[in-house]
Enzyme design. Structure first.
Site, PDB file in Angstrom:
ATOM      1  N   ASN A 190       4.031 -10.058  12.333  1.00 34.53           N
ATOM      2  CA  ASN A 190       3.734 -10.045  14.014  1.00 34.53           C
ATOM      3  C   ASN A 190       2.320  -8.924  14.596  1.00 34.53           C
ATOM      4  OD1 ASN A 190       3.935  -9.281  16.757  1.00 34.53           O
ATOM      5  ND2 ASN A 190       5.783  -7.428  16.256  1.00 34.53           N
ATOM      6  N   TRP A 191       1.233  -9.939  14.831  1.00 34.79           N
ATOM      7  CA  TRP A 191       0.371  -9.260  15.052  1.00 34.79           C
ATOM      8  C   TRP A 191       0.082  -7.691  16.213  1.00 34.79           C
ATOM      9  CZ3 TRP A 191      -3.393 -13.992  14.601  1.00 34.79           C
ATOM     10  CH2 TRP A 191      -3.618 -15.158  13.468  1.00 34.79           C
ATOM     11  N   LYS A 192       1.222  -8.021  16.917  1.00 33.51           N
ATOM     12  CA  LYS A 192       1.665  -6.978  18.212  1.00 33.51           C
ATOM     13  C   LYS A 192       0.042  -7.527  18.688  1.00 33.51           C
ATOM     14  CE  LYS A 192       4.446  -3.950  15.370  1.00 33.51           C
ATOM     15  NZ  LYS A 192       4.814  -3.019  15.050  1.00 33.51           N
ATOM     16  N   HIS A 228      11.444  -7.877  20.292  1.00 31.93           N
ATOM     17  CA  HIS A 228      11.027  -6.775  18.981  1.00 31.93           C
ATOM     18  C   HIS A 228      11.724  -5.568  19.762  1.00 31.93           C
ATOM     19  CE1 HIS A 228       8.426  -4.953  17.302  1.00 31.93           C
ATOM     20  NE2 HIS A 228       8.985  -5.991  16.096  1.00 31.93           N
ATOM     21  N   GLU A 240      15.695  -5.708  11.912  1.00 29.31           N
ATOM     22  CA  GLU A 240      14.745  -4.954  12.045  1.00 29.31           C
ATOM     23  C   GLU A 240      14.980  -3.434  11.896  1.00 29.31           C
ATOM     24  OE1 GLU A 240      10.368  -7.048  12.029  1.00 29.31           O
ATOM     25  OE2 GLU A 240      10.962  -6.050  14.232  1.00 29.31           O
ATOM     26  N   GLY A 291       6.330   0.266  11.201  1.00 29.14           N
ATOM     27  CA  GLY A 291       5.717   0.712  11.064  1.00 29.14           C
ATOM     28  C   GLY A 291       5.490   2.615  10.670  1.00 29.14           C
ATOM     29  N   SER A 297       8.153  -2.698   7.301  1.00 28.83           N
ATOM     30  CA  SER A 297       7.175  -1.720   6.525  1.00 28.83           C
ATOM     31  C   SER A 297       7.523  -2.473   5.293  1.00 28.83           C
ATOM     32  CB  SER A 297       7.721  -0.577   6.352  1.00 28.83           C
ATOM     33  OG  SER A 297       7.220   0.730   7.650  1.00 28.83           O
ATOM     34  N   GLY A 316       5.002  -6.293   9.892  1.00 28.73           N
ATOM     35  CA  GLY A 316       4.040  -6.053  11.389  1.00 28.73           C
ATOM     36  C   GLY A 316       2.534  -5.569  10.310  1.00 28.73           C
ATOM     37  N   GLY A 317       1.974  -4.569  10.357  1.00 27.55           N
ATOM     38  CA  GLY A 317       1.129  -4.488   9.780  1.00 27.55           C
ATOM     39  C   GLY A 317       0.551  -4.556   8.845  1.00 27.55           C
TER      40      GLY A 317
HETATM   41  C1  PEP Z   1       7.825  -5.443  13.497  1.00 29.73           C
HETATM   42  O1  PEP Z   1       7.160  -4.894  14.257  1.00 29.73           O
HETATM   43  O2  PEP Z   1       8.342  -6.110  13.237  1.00 29.73           O
HETATM   44  C2  PEP Z   1       7.045  -4.542  11.924  1.00 29.73           C
HETATM   45  C3  PEP Z   1       8.123  -5.369  11.077  1.00 29.73           C
HETATM   46  O3  PEP Z   1       6.391  -4.052  11.904  1.00 29.73           O
HETATM   47  P1  PEP Z   1       5.731  -3.363  10.121  1.00 29.73           P
HETATM   48  O4  PEP Z   1       5.986  -4.095   8.913  1.00 29.73           O
HETATM   49  O5  PEP Z   1       4.434  -3.086   9.958  1.00 29.73           O
HETATM   50  O6  PEP Z   1       6.596  -2.094  10.315  1.00 29.73           O
END
Ligand code: PEP
Length: 249
Positions: free
Chosen positions: A10-12, A94, A166, A172, A210, A231-232
């Site tokens: 998920n690139w946001k 999300h 999640e 994040g 994360s 995400g990140g």
């Molecule tokens: C997300 O936003 O779906 C996510 C899991 O972010 P991160 O991996 O950065 O915690």
């Protein structure tokens, strides 16, 4: 039944169209066997990602859509428009949509129904906040979100839905859920899906929060964790490929 793992990035609000195309070209060559992979670019980069992903194993999902077929909804994008752009699926519910854009369980459910009716694949995200976990409300929140999100879908549609667990406190923040905490939540969600729809063994449940190349393998080793929503760490093709390799086993 063994479920094929699924890792989605998920690139946001990151990456332009040329950056998305370059990512997909770099990532496609590193995708291991035995795992489904997808990226979720922002709307403006979907077409470029779709073009770059042609004849590769990389699926392209949108990060959101509107539940109406069409109409006076300034700034919104419909399921039909996503199909027109060539995308394979859509991420729905999300926590950032729920937290910052007022999305409700009912709206998330309407989106899930519309996306399935249009033939899009669906990732449905659920998860409790830190306050809810501290107040011992995790299972109540997950039950509400999962039941509402899947309400009215056929058993076949539920089986084709990926649920992303999640925990909001892990997104994040660098605070990954321990494999034990994640497994317990996944097993609980799988039990809910069995009770309400009878397709628990088929539904894939991703963990998100994360996930990094160095913690993915221990999470994905748990029996009810079928990959991850990232995400990140999904912004770098080598990191996402390493996470996909951890899921492939
Ligand atoms: C997300 O936003 O779906 C996510 C899991 O972010 P991160 O991996 O950065 O915690």
């Amino acid at each position: 039944m063994s479920r094929r793992p699924f890792v989605a990035g998920n690139w946001k609000m990151h990456k332009t169209a040329p950056e998305a195309a370059a990512f997909v070209r770099a990532f496609a060559g590193k995708v291991p066997e035995g795992v489904d992979v997808a990226v979720c670019p922002p709307f403006t980069a979907l077409a470029a990602a779709v073009e770059a992903a042609r004849r590769t194993e990389v699926a392209v999902y949108a990060q959101n859509m509107h539940q109406a077929e069409k109409g006076a909804f300034t700034g919104e994008v419909s399921a039909g428009m996503l199909l027109d752009a060539g995308v394979d699926g859509v991420l729905i519910g999300h926590s950032e949509r729920r937290q910052f854009f007022g999305e409700t369980d009912e709206g998330v459910n309407e989106k899930a129904l519309r996306a399935h009716a249009a033939g899009l694949r669906v990732i449905l995200a659920v998860g409790e906040t830190a306050e809810e976990r501290e107040a011992a409300l995790t299972e109540i929140v997950l039950e509400r979100q999962v039941r509402a999100g899947l309400d009215g879908l056929s058993a076949k549609q539920v089986a084709a839905t990926t649920i992303a667990y999640e925990p909001v406190w892990a997104i994040g923040t660098g605070l990954t859920a321990t494999p034990e905490i994640a497994q317990a939540a996944h097993a609980f969600i799988r039990g809910l899906v069995e009770g309400a729809h009878g397709v628990a063994e088929r539904v894939r449940i991703q963990y998100g929060g994360s996930v990094k190349p160095d913690n993915a393998a221990e999470l994905f080793a748990r029996p009810d964790i079928d990959g991850g929503l990232i995400g990140g760490a999904s912004l770098d093709p080598a990191d996402l490929a390493a996470i996909a390799s951890a899921a492939a086993g």
